[in-house]
Design an enzyme around this catalytic site. Sequence first.
Site, mmCIF file in Angstrom:
data_model
loop_
_atom_site.group_PDB
_atom_site.id
_atom_site.type_symbol
_atom_site.label_atom_id
_atom_site.label_comp_id
_atom_site.label_asym_id
_atom_site.label_seq_id
_atom_site.Cartn_x
_atom_site.Cartn_y
_atom_site.Cartn_z
ATOM 1 N N GLU A 273 8.558 8.053 -17.174
ATOM 2 C CA GLU A 273 9.587 7.889 -18.071
ATOM 3 C C GLU A 273 9.334 8.531 -19.277
ATOM 4 O O GLU A 273 8.338 8.519 -19.593
ATOM 5 C CB GLU A 273 9.790 6.159 -18.378
ATOM 6 C CG GLU A 273 10.961 6.115 -19.531
ATOM 7 C CD GLU A 273 11.211 4.549 -19.523
ATOM 8 O OE1 GLU A 273 10.345 3.570 -19.285
ATOM 9 O OE2 GLU A 273 12.239 4.134 -19.932
ATOM 10 N N CYS B 225 13.748 1.734 -18.858
ATOM 11 C CA CYS B 225 14.932 1.639 -19.598
ATOM 12 C C CYS B 225 15.803 2.349 -19.665
ATOM 13 O O CYS B 225 16.859 2.321 -20.085
ATOM 14 C CB CYS B 225 14.461 0.790 -20.884
ATOM 15 S SG CYS B 225 13.980 -1.009 -20.418
ATOM 16 N N ASN C 296 17.712 -1.079 -13.182
ATOM 17 C CA ASN C 296 16.446 -1.264 -13.796
ATOM 18 C C ASN C 296 16.474 -2.393 -14.532
ATOM 19 O O ASN C 296 17.188 -2.466 -15.826
ATOM 20 C CB ASN C 296 16.021 0.059 -14.710
ATOM 21 C CG ASN C 296 14.581 -0.192 -15.182
ATOM 22 O OD1 ASN C 296 13.796 -0.270 -14.669
ATOM 23 N ND2 ASN C 296 14.601 -0.759 -16.660
ATOM 24 N N GLU C 297 15.717 -3.602 -14.270
ATOM 25 C CA GLU C 297 15.449 -4.601 -14.821
ATOM 26 C C GLU C 297 16.761 -5.437 -15.212
ATOM 27 O O GLU C 297 16.885 -5.944 -16.444
ATOM 28 C CB GLU C 297 14.494 -4.463 -16.216
ATOM 29 C CG GLU C 297 13.182 -4.207 -15.646
ATOM 30 C CD GLU C 297 12.073 -4.324 -17.083
ATOM 31 O OE1 GLU C 297 12.618 -4.582 -18.103
ATOM 32 O OE2 GLU C 297 11.121 -3.942 -16.734
HETATM 33 O O1 AHR Z 1 7.320 0.811 -18.755
HETATM 34 C C1 AHR Z 1 8.025 0.467 -20.058
HETATM 35 C C2 AHR Z 1 9.211 -0.230 -20.043
HETATM 36 O O2 AHR Z 1 9.053 -1.610 -19.398
HETATM 37 C C3 AHR Z 1 10.320 0.272 -19.055
HETATM 38 O O3 AHR Z 1 11.021 1.026 -19.418
HETATM 39 C C4 AHR Z 1 11.007 -1.001 -18.627
HETATM 40 O O4 AHR Z 1 11.690 -0.761 -17.312
HETATM 41 C C5 AHR Z 1 10.107 -2.024 -18.677
HETATM 42 O O5 AHR Z 1 10.316 -3.167 -19.350
#
Ligand code: AHR
Length: 669
Positions: free
Chosen positions: A55, A269, A396-397
């Site tokens: 990321e 995120c 994602n989450e």
């Molecule tokens: O890994 C860092 C963050 O942790 C990621 O962006 C997110 O998916 C998680 O909350």
Amino acid sequence: MMNMKQRILRQTSLLLLAVATCLPTLAQQTVTTLTVDLAQSGKAISPDLFGIFFEDINYSANGGLYAELVQNRSFEYQITEQLAWNAMTAWELATRDGGRGSLAIATAVPVHPNNPHYVVIETQQPGAGVGLVNSGFDGIAVQAGEQYDFSMFARQLFTGNHWGGNGMLENPARFVVRLETKAGAVLGETTLNVSGRDWQRVAATITVTNSDSAARLAVLSLTKGGVALDEISLFPHKTFNNRANGLRTDLAQAIADLQPKFMRFPGGCLVHGHGLDNLYRWKDSIGPVAQRRGQANLWGYHQSLGLGYFEYFQFCEDIGAKPLPVVPAGVCCQNADNQGGTGQRGLPLDAMPAYIQDVLDLIEWANGSTNSTWGAKRAAAGHSESFHLQYLGVGNEDNITPVFEERFKMINDAVKAKHPEITVIGTVGPSPRGEDYDAGWKFVNEQHVDMVDEHYYEKPEWFLENLKRYDTYDRTKSQVYLGEYAAHEKDRANTLRTALAEAAYLTSLEGNGDVVRLASYAPLLAKQGHTQWRPDMIYFDNQNLTLSANYYVQQLFAQNQGDFYLPTPLAPATTNLAVSCVQDSKTADVILKLVNTGVEAQLVHVDLSGAKKLASKATKTVLAGEPTAMNAFGKTAIVVPQTSSLTVGESFHCGSPAHSLTVIRIKTR
Ligand code: AHR
């Protein structure tokens, strides 16, 4: 085959040898017997189990893995990204020896609508040059003898008569492009000409004579008049695998050395973004770099998208990892409201068909024939072969809300209808338990989603207490991708203790590799001075990198991954000792992993029965140290694996030091 008497004799002699060589610690050692029946083929487990999560957090891409050395090359930085930022951030006016002129930002005739801002240099009096200087990402690190590839888009604007000249363009406009020290000493330079009022890309190579850890790039006009410049870029000539628009060699190599079986991208995120207009749109990240629509990074900076989907898929191919792209589930991040945003919002339903088409187009772009619309775009970018996309993350989450569920279902149904061969990975929130986790699992089971993405950042003790977590997961339901995890300790990061808690957990993932198909530690990279999330796996600055103890654990598991799991009963059952045994069907190697999280060394008696042929020597790799030990940035690493040879056979002994991971790899053919 040894008979019982021979076996006892051999065990006794090995034990005596161990006694002789381990006298000082033997008093603390418990002998544990680990039995593996190699006559059994074992349980088939995922061949893709250990991969990586990437990321653009902590300046992982821009200023990091993406080798671009110029910061804000497109003049697109904005106040909405950082309060002190504007289109001129990282740039300043430079006038040399009698030079007189000014800089302005313009938008009237951009290189491309996706890249609206550009800079205008007005040179009244050229002197020894009028232009601009870029300070890079904390300076530009250059090395003596190395080449650097410079390029920019440029066009002539107006003539000398702006200041009373004759109305003719001074043609061509001449530039000197220079790498220089902060004090202005020249490290290397080149000259370039620009002619005409249409945007054109000009390029040249600079060879540097002296190294500097924080050089600057100066682009100086030597002619009177006005010129517009954009997409001012400088790459080291050497990039990973010599790719154009490529990746920093040392960081890319460190990632390749992990031997990850897959690579997730672009997050995290970052995928679902800070509001609906900040979703990561994969189509914005392909095509000519100057035409990509950069945007705010929800981690508080700018994403140029220079390291976009093409570069990502190509890197996956270069390092032998399967791509695992994650697309937004048609909703933005629920935490956007913590940052003055809107909280979770869904795309309007009438926008969903076009959005779903984007997702389907991604699959066609990755795998489609060169006769297809999107396959042709891949081919035009230089890759006519399929990228063999197999996994696709959706969401994602995300909070599991009706808004999310409705959009996820629309995307999942459309993908599975058109591409049943793609494994779709859903999401069950940010935690290993709780409301989203429960609702997420209920939903994916109802929808028969292929796989789900679990995330957890927990204490080392949590990992050790949950070694049996997946033993009871229902094998008839969705499979699991442990997409983000790391052991977090208060006030410390990357201690050996955290790495060993992860290692112990990874042995349990191997044991459950029939249901846990993929796992990736997160985050991967963090830049010194820009670390927003800790711990990470690899720390770096512009010149150096440090591999954490956690990196080595990941590496030892990924390099020693098997596709069959063999049960490893321990007698007596021993706390603080987690073990696994896998076999790699390609090499037929048998791989044992012993993780000792306790304060006492253990002596493990290994009984490998049923092997047709066992090598007499194995490779033994040990990662050990004090539990609080860590590899501090810029210091000599103290937690590093040590490899030696070990005499093995159907029956042998092996020490498992306190606080250690030991990997034993034995050839069977
Ligand atoms: O890994 C860092 C963050 O942790 C990621 O962006 C997110 O998916 C998680 O909350």
